[in-house]
Motif scaffolding. Structure first.
Motif, short mmCIF file in Angstrom:
data_model
loop_
_atom_site.label_atom_id
_atom_site.label_comp_id
_atom_site.label_asym_id
_atom_site.label_seq_id
_atom_site.Cartn_x
_atom_site.Cartn_y
_atom_site.Cartn_z
N SER A 156 0.82 -1.21 0.00
CA SER A 156 0.00 0.00 0.00
C SER A 156 0.86 1.26 0.00
CB SER A 156 -0.92 0.02 1.23
OG SER A 156 -0.20 0.33 2.42
N VAL A 160 1.74 1.65 -4.76
CA VAL A 160 1.07 2.73 -5.48
C VAL A 160 2.09 3.58 -6.23
CG1 VAL A 160 1.09 4.35 -3.52
CG2 VAL A 160 -0.67 4.56 -5.27
N ALA A 208 -3.74 0.26 -4.59
CA ALA A 208 -2.40 0.68 -5.03
C ALA A 208 -2.32 0.73 -6.55
CB ALA A 208 -1.35 -0.28 -4.48
#
Length: 442
Positions: A156, A160, A208
């Motif tokens: 996460s 991303v 993400a």
């Protein structure tokens, strides 16, 4: 040159001629594994919930939903649900320092490629994929904390950013735009580990891959962020208490080497948290030792001791759902002992509710030796069985088969893909995907 500036310049300038044979080979293994676990993941409850939600939104832009040939969604929602599918069973690849690198990148790239007016080549897709993986690998090394168990679920945080970098590369954004894409993506980073062992954890990958793609698309439309996002503690540094960034070598720098060239990934043989692979292999070895001298009888076991690293979020004594079971040292050890294997079917509700499993779970004792650190690089698992006649049978696993130090053979990796993908596709479809990926650079 600033940190963010160096990353943006590299993302923009890296070219396919720099892809080594080793990186191409490893990234194609990652792609085929990710597609396989994503396809079988389309048969999970969490995927169906996300798909139902995403179908509330409509657009002229259409990208495919894996495992559903009659459905399509806007690219960012396709990335979202396909990313969730990849992580829905915790079956996707794992890197060191810890993250799930491929699931945050591949769904975004495939959804974006399908929506682009000019379809990218396989080589362009491979390059963008590796750019997304490389950015994650570099960012993970900005913190010693990331070597063990950080405060946020790693994909996460770095996932991303990898999705944004890969999407920016495929879209052909300028170096300055690449820095803004990283900046925009950073504002969507971070998810707490408290949602581990719940249906929300797969959303970490879905978010993400989607948010990184959205960041690149927003920047393409002119959105801007802080161009120094990687340079400052109140930027990307907020996610690590010991943040210590360094520049990314440029493509003209003789010192540039792909992180994937130096550090292989782990491919999972069972759909569970990576730590479960050590304890499952140790349990299978302990059972084998017992069977060398007597038949395996669960009722004769009076104590089952697991020596594992300390970790609250993968210590679940009595799991009641498949997501808890995938994060339970106790469940995976007991399943391995009872069935002499752990498979996809081990995590269905009927297996979880078995009386003999619950009886064995009640005999488990967890110990956390001081030398057993919570690090995927250094941890071990030891399983010791004590029987009602005072005999002990113990086995220890330092490196499971599938770990980056002991990678799956190509034959076993392809067999895993076939087993997973055949839950959704015809045999012709399965073989077709294998052929396409094997020749992707062409």
């Amino acid at each position: 040159q600033g940190i963010t500036e160096s990353f943006a310049a590299a993302i923009h300038a890296l070219n396919s001629a720099q892809l080594t044979d080793g990186v191409i080979k490893r990234s194609k293994r990652m792609i085929v594994d990710t597609l396989g676990v994503g396809l079988i993941g389309t048969r999970t409850d969490v995927f169906n919930k996300a798909l139902t939600y995403s179908q509330l939104f409509n657009s002229k832009e259409k990208s495919s939903i894996w495992g559903n040939s009659d459905m399509s969604l806007p690219a960012h929602y396709a990335a979202f649900v396909n990313g969730i599918a990849v992580h829905s069973m915790d079956f996707d690849d794992t890197w060191h320092p810890a993250t799930h690198p491929s699931g945050a990148v591949l769904p975004a790239l495939l959804a974006l490629a399908e929506a682009m007016p000019r379809k990218p080549s396989g080589l362009e897709l491979l390059l963008a994929f590796n750019v997304g993986i490389e950015v994650q690998g570099r960012l993970l090394r900005f913190s010693r904390e990331a070597q063990n168990i950080p405060e946020f679920h790693p994909p996460s945080v770095v996932g991303v950013m990898g999705s944004a970098a890969a999407s920016a590369k495929l879209l052909g954004l300028s170096a300055l735009q690449c820095s803004h894409a990283l900046s925009v993506a950073a504002s969507s980073a971070g998810a707490p580990l408290a949602n581990t062992a719940t249906q929300t954890k797969p959303l970490h990958i879905g978010n993400a891959t989607r948010r990184g793609l959205e960041a690149a698309q927003l920047v393409q439309l002119g959105l801007k962020g802080n161009p120094d996002i990687l340079d400052i503690d109140c930027g990307f540094g907020i996610y690590y208490r010991d943040y210590n960034p360094s520049v990314m070598p440029g493509c003209d720098d003789s010192g540039f080497e792909w992180t994937l060239e130096k550090q292989d990934v782990a491919f999972k043989r069972i759909p569970a948290h990576l730590g479960m692979h050590w304890v499952a292999d140790a349990a299978l070895a302990a059972r084998a030792k017992m069977e060398e001298v007597r038949s395996f009888e669960p009722r004769e076991i009076i104590r089952l001791t697991l020596r594992v690293p300390p970790s609250k979020y993968i210590n679940c004594p009595l799991p009641t759902s498949q997501h808890q079971a995938r994060h339970s040292f106790q469940f995976n050890a007991c399943s391995a002992l009872l069935d002499n294997k752990v498979t996809v079917d081990s995590f269905n509700q009927m297996q979880i509710n078995r009386k003999d499993l619950k009886e064995l779970l009640s005999k488990v004792i967890i110990e956390t030796p001081a030398d057993n650190k919570p690090s995927f690089e250094n941890m071990y698992s030891e399983v010791e069985l004590e029987t009602n006649d005072g005999q002990h049978y113990a086995a220890k696993c330092n490196t499971f088969y599938g770990h980056w130090r002991k990678p799956l053979s190509q034959e076993d990796l392809i067999q895993k893909f076939k087993s997973n993908a055949s839950a959704v596709l015809t045999s012709e479809g399965v073989e077709g995907i294998i052929d396409v990926i094997e020749n992707l650079e062409n």
